[in-house]
Scaffold this motif. Structure first.
Motif, PDB file in Angstrom:
ATOM      1  N   THR A  78      -2.710   3.277  -3.889  1.00  0.00           N
ATOM      2  CA  THR A  78      -2.809   4.415  -2.968  1.00  0.00           C
ATOM      3  C   THR A  78      -3.964   4.197  -1.998  1.00  0.00           C
ATOM      4  O   THR A  78      -5.073   3.856  -2.402  1.00  0.00           O
ATOM      5  CB  THR A  78      -3.037   5.733  -3.743  1.00  0.00           C
ATOM      6  OG1 THR A  78      -2.100   5.802  -4.801  1.00  0.00           O
ATOM      7  CG2 THR A  78      -2.886   6.938  -2.838  1.00  0.00           C
ATOM      8  N   LYS A  82       0.278  11.191  -8.779  1.00  0.00           N
ATOM      9  CA  LYS A  82       0.956  10.130  -8.019  1.00  0.00           C
ATOM     10  C   LYS A  82       0.004   9.012  -7.570  1.00  0.00           C
ATOM     11  O   LYS A  82       0.440   8.030  -6.973  1.00  0.00           O
ATOM     12  CB  LYS A  82       1.667  10.729  -6.791  1.00  0.00           C
ATOM     13  CG  LYS A  82       2.709  11.797  -7.143  1.00  0.00           C
ATOM     14  CD  LYS A  82       3.977  11.174  -7.670  1.00  0.00           C
ATOM     15  CE  LYS A  82       4.894  12.111  -8.449  1.00  0.00           C
ATOM     16  NZ  LYS A  82       5.578  13.142  -7.721  1.00  0.00           N
ATOM     17  N   ILE A  83      -1.292   9.165  -7.869  1.00  0.00           N
ATOM     18  CA  ILE A  83      -2.263   8.129  -7.464  1.00  0.00           C
ATOM     19  C   ILE A  83      -2.022   6.850  -8.273  1.00  0.00           C
ATOM     20  O   ILE A  83      -1.836   6.910  -9.491  1.00  0.00           O
ATOM     21  CB  ILE A  83      -3.711   8.599  -7.738  1.00  0.00           C
ATOM     22  CG1 ILE A  83      -4.004   9.909  -7.016  1.00  0.00           C
ATOM     23  CG2 ILE A  83      -4.738   7.517  -7.439  1.00  0.00           C
ATOM     24  CD1 ILE A  83      -4.637   9.814  -5.685  1.00  0.00           C
ATOM     25  N   ILE A  98      -3.909  10.060   1.611  1.00  0.00           N
ATOM     26  CA  ILE A  98      -3.165  11.284   1.302  1.00  0.00           C
ATOM     27  C   ILE A  98      -2.935  11.984   2.648  1.00  0.00           C
ATOM     28  O   ILE A  98      -3.854  12.073   3.469  1.00  0.00           O
ATOM     29  CB  ILE A  98      -3.955  12.244   0.384  1.00  0.00           C
ATOM     30  CG1 ILE A  98      -4.509  11.502  -0.828  1.00  0.00           C
ATOM     31  CG2 ILE A  98      -3.080  13.412  -0.063  1.00  0.00           C
ATOM     32  CD1 ILE A  98      -5.483  12.361  -1.667  1.00  0.00           C
ATOM     33  N   LEU A 115     -10.028   7.355  -0.876  1.00  0.00           N
ATOM     34  CA  LEU A 115      -8.798   7.396  -0.077  1.00  0.00           C
ATOM     35  C   LEU A 115      -9.064   8.075   1.268  1.00  0.00           C
ATOM     36  O   LEU A 115      -9.968   8.897   1.390  1.00  0.00           O
ATOM     37  CB  LEU A 115      -7.707   8.200  -0.801  1.00  0.00           C
ATOM     38  CG  LEU A 115      -7.386   7.773  -2.219  1.00  0.00           C
ATOM     39  CD1 LEU A 115      -6.370   8.733  -2.841  1.00  0.00           C
ATOM     40  CD2 LEU A 115      -6.838   6.352  -2.231  1.00  0.00           C
ATOM     41  N   ASP A 142       0.832  -1.217   0.000  1.00  0.00           N
ATOM     42  CA  ASP A 142       0.000   0.000   0.000  1.00  0.00           C
ATOM     43  C   ASP A 142       0.861   1.259   0.000  1.00  0.00           C
ATOM     44  O   ASP A 142       1.989   1.262   0.501  1.00  0.00           O
ATOM     45  CB  ASP A 142      -0.907   0.016   1.236  1.00  0.00           C
ATOM     46  CG  ASP A 142      -2.018  -1.004   1.130  1.00  0.00           C
ATOM     47  OD1 ASP A 142      -2.316  -1.430  -0.001  1.00  0.00           O
ATOM     48  OD2 ASP A 142      -2.569  -1.381   2.176  1.00  0.00           O
ATOM     49  N   GLU A 143       0.264   2.319  -0.543  1.00  0.00           N
ATOM     50  CA  GLU A 143       0.989   3.592  -0.637  1.00  0.00           C
ATOM     51  C   GLU A 143       0.183   4.714   0.019  1.00  0.00           C
ATOM     52  O   GLU A 143      -1.049   4.689   0.030  1.00  0.00           O
ATOM     53  CB  GLU A 143       1.199   3.960  -2.121  1.00  0.00           C
ATOM     54  CG  GLU A 143       2.050   2.963  -2.861  1.00  0.00           C
ATOM     55  CD  GLU A 143       2.119   3.209  -4.365  1.00  0.00           C
ATOM     56  OE1 GLU A 143       2.906   2.508  -5.027  1.00  0.00           O
ATOM     57  OE2 GLU A 143       1.389   4.095  -4.871  1.00  0.00           O
ATOM     58  N   ALA A 144       0.913   5.708   0.535  1.00  0.00           N
ATOM     59  CA  ALA A 144       0.279   6.935   1.031  1.00  0.00           C
ATOM     60  C   ALA A 144       1.068   8.104   0.452  1.00  0.00           C
ATOM     61  O   ALA A 144       2.304   8.078   0.434  1.00  0.00           O
ATOM     62  CB  ALA A 144       0.292   6.980   2.553  1.00  0.00           C
ATOM     63  N   ILE A 145       0.341   9.099  -0.044  1.00  0.00           N
ATOM     64  CA  ILE A 145       1.012  10.239  -0.687  1.00  0.00           C
ATOM     65  C   ILE A 145       1.279  11.324   0.352  1.00  0.00           C
ATOM     66  O   ILE A 145       0.372  11.745   1.087  1.00  0.00           O
ATOM     67  CB  ILE A 145       0.165  10.786  -1.853  1.00  0.00           C
ATOM     68  CG1 ILE A 145      -0.062   9.662  -2.865  1.00  0.00           C
ATOM     69  CG2 ILE A 145       0.860  11.982  -2.512  1.00  0.00           C
ATOM     70  CD1 ILE A 145      -0.935  10.037  -4.039  1.00  0.00           C
TER      71      ILE A 145
END
Ligand SMILES: Cc1ncc(COP(=O)(O)O)c(C=O)c1O
Length: 369
Positions: free
Chosen positions: A122, A117-118, A125, A149, A74-77
């Motif tokens: 994601t 960047k999504i 944020i 998100l 998983d990613e977080a901006i």
């Protein structure tokens, strides 16, 4: 004697002393009535249903992220231009921080770069209301809604700041505050999580206190991230003073603006019309046509007794701790340029009108007005 103007100084007086003495005399030092009162007063001030006091702002972010149950993919901006804790909280959960660039005028995260960047991975944020100015929340909320998100506000630097009349910390799913000694209000070390989501609040309260629903009954794996009664007692006093302390910061910033506006090569902070910027930091840009390069100017001001700081000297992804993780190919050009140009000048409530005139005079000594 030469004037000495530190870059930060907490405003603490007899009321804080009295509040601490009362707690000491009561013998109740750990999380109890004062913490509860501080949480209630803070929730009320921010305009949310729940506020949960914790040990510091880093832990506030850590617990906010923990509630998401992130997977390693998983990613977080996050913005590349912030204090490192904003990104670290994603790594603490074993997930990946993805860096977005900033708006060159406000230094806040750029919603158009966030959009870029999504990815399918994601999950969140994390905008920061940097230096006391709210991030541009409407476009970020729209992106968060479109992609389902989570929106976590890093409000560590923005106690009392407002976006379109609403306090920061009430604009996303969760808000995270720090009460570190230099902040607009302090408890020495301390943090607060704000939310309107009762289920999240319940979970965070459990995580903060060993997962206990009652004494020695632990329903989930938890930590000890409780705030002390001493910190909460200071926080209650500081919260009462916050609006007045912020007004003094804003007044100081207005005076600095007036002096700096005439100086070639120095750009004062840009303030969005719809925002109440509470000037945790007063950050100027030192442009190429100013006769001294940024670091030389900082050295000169130091000689003159004026404390300055560079917030921040490098993008988070360039920190050695991040290079080791393979972030060497990341590039946020506006962040990189800002890191070379920014300089924070003293703006805190103990700075006097004379201090400001002195600071402007020293900046003028080099600039061609
Ligand atoms: C933007 C930002 N996020 C997070 C933190 C972490 O807060 P603390 O120092 O209370 O852990 C800070 C403060 O130092 C900060 O400025």
């Amino acid at each position: 004697m030469k004037r000495q103007i530190p870059i930060a100084r907490p405003v603490l007086g007899s009321e804080e002393e009295e509040a601490v003495r009362t707690v000491l005399q009561s013998g109740m030092l750990v999380q109890a009535q004062k913490v509860q009162s501080f949480e209630e007063a803070f929730a009320d001030y921010i305009g949310v249903d729940h506020a949960i006091a914790v040990t510091n702002g880093t832990i506030a972010l850590d617990l906010a992220l923990k509630t998401l149950n992130l997977n390693p993919r998983d990613e977080a901006i996050v913005p590349a231009f912030s204090f490192i804790a904003t990104a670290n909280c994603v790594l603490f959960q074993g997930a990946k921080p993805v860096f977005a660039d900033i708006d060159p005028r406000t230094f806040n995260i750029s919603s158009s770069d966030v959009n870029e960047k999504i990815t399918a991975r994601t999950r969140a944020i994390i905008p920061v209301h940097l230096f006391g100015q709210p991030a541009s929340m409407d476009p970020l909320k729209e992106i968060a809604q479109d992609h389902n998100l989570f929106l976590i506000e890093d409000a560590a630097q923005s106690h009392g700041a407002e976006y379109k009349g609403q306090k920061t910390g009430s604009l996303g799913d969760i808000g995270c505050f720090s009460f570190y000694a230099t902040k607009n209000m302090t408890t020495g070390e301390g943090g607060m999580i704000t939310t309107n989501n009762s289920e999240l609040a319940r979970k965070i309260r459990l995580l903060r206190d060993h997962g206990q629903t009652e004494k020695y009954h632990h329903t989930i794996l938890g930590y000890n991230y409780r705030m002390t009664e001493l910190s909460a007692a200071i926080g209650l006093v500081q919260l009462k003073k916050l609006d007045e302390l912020n007004e003094t910061r804003i007044k100081n910033a207005t005076m600095l603006n007036a002096g700096i506006a005439n100086l070639h090569g120095l750009t004062p902070p840009y303030v969005e019309k719809s925002s109440r910027h509470v000037f945790y930091q007063y950050v100027i840009r030192v442009e190429d046509n100013y006769p001294l390069e940024r670091n030389k100017l900082a050295d000169y001001l130091k000689e003159m007794g004026i404390g300055t700081a560079v917030h921040y000297p490098m993008p988070i992804y360039k920190q050695p701790a991040y290079r080791q993780l393979g972030y060497d190919k990341t590039s946020c050009p506006v962040t990189e340029e800002s890191c070379r140009r920014v300089l924070s000048l003293p703006v805190h409530p103990s700075v006097t009108e004379k201090d400001i005139q002195y600071t402007i005079a020293k900046l003028q000594a080099h600039a061609f007005s």
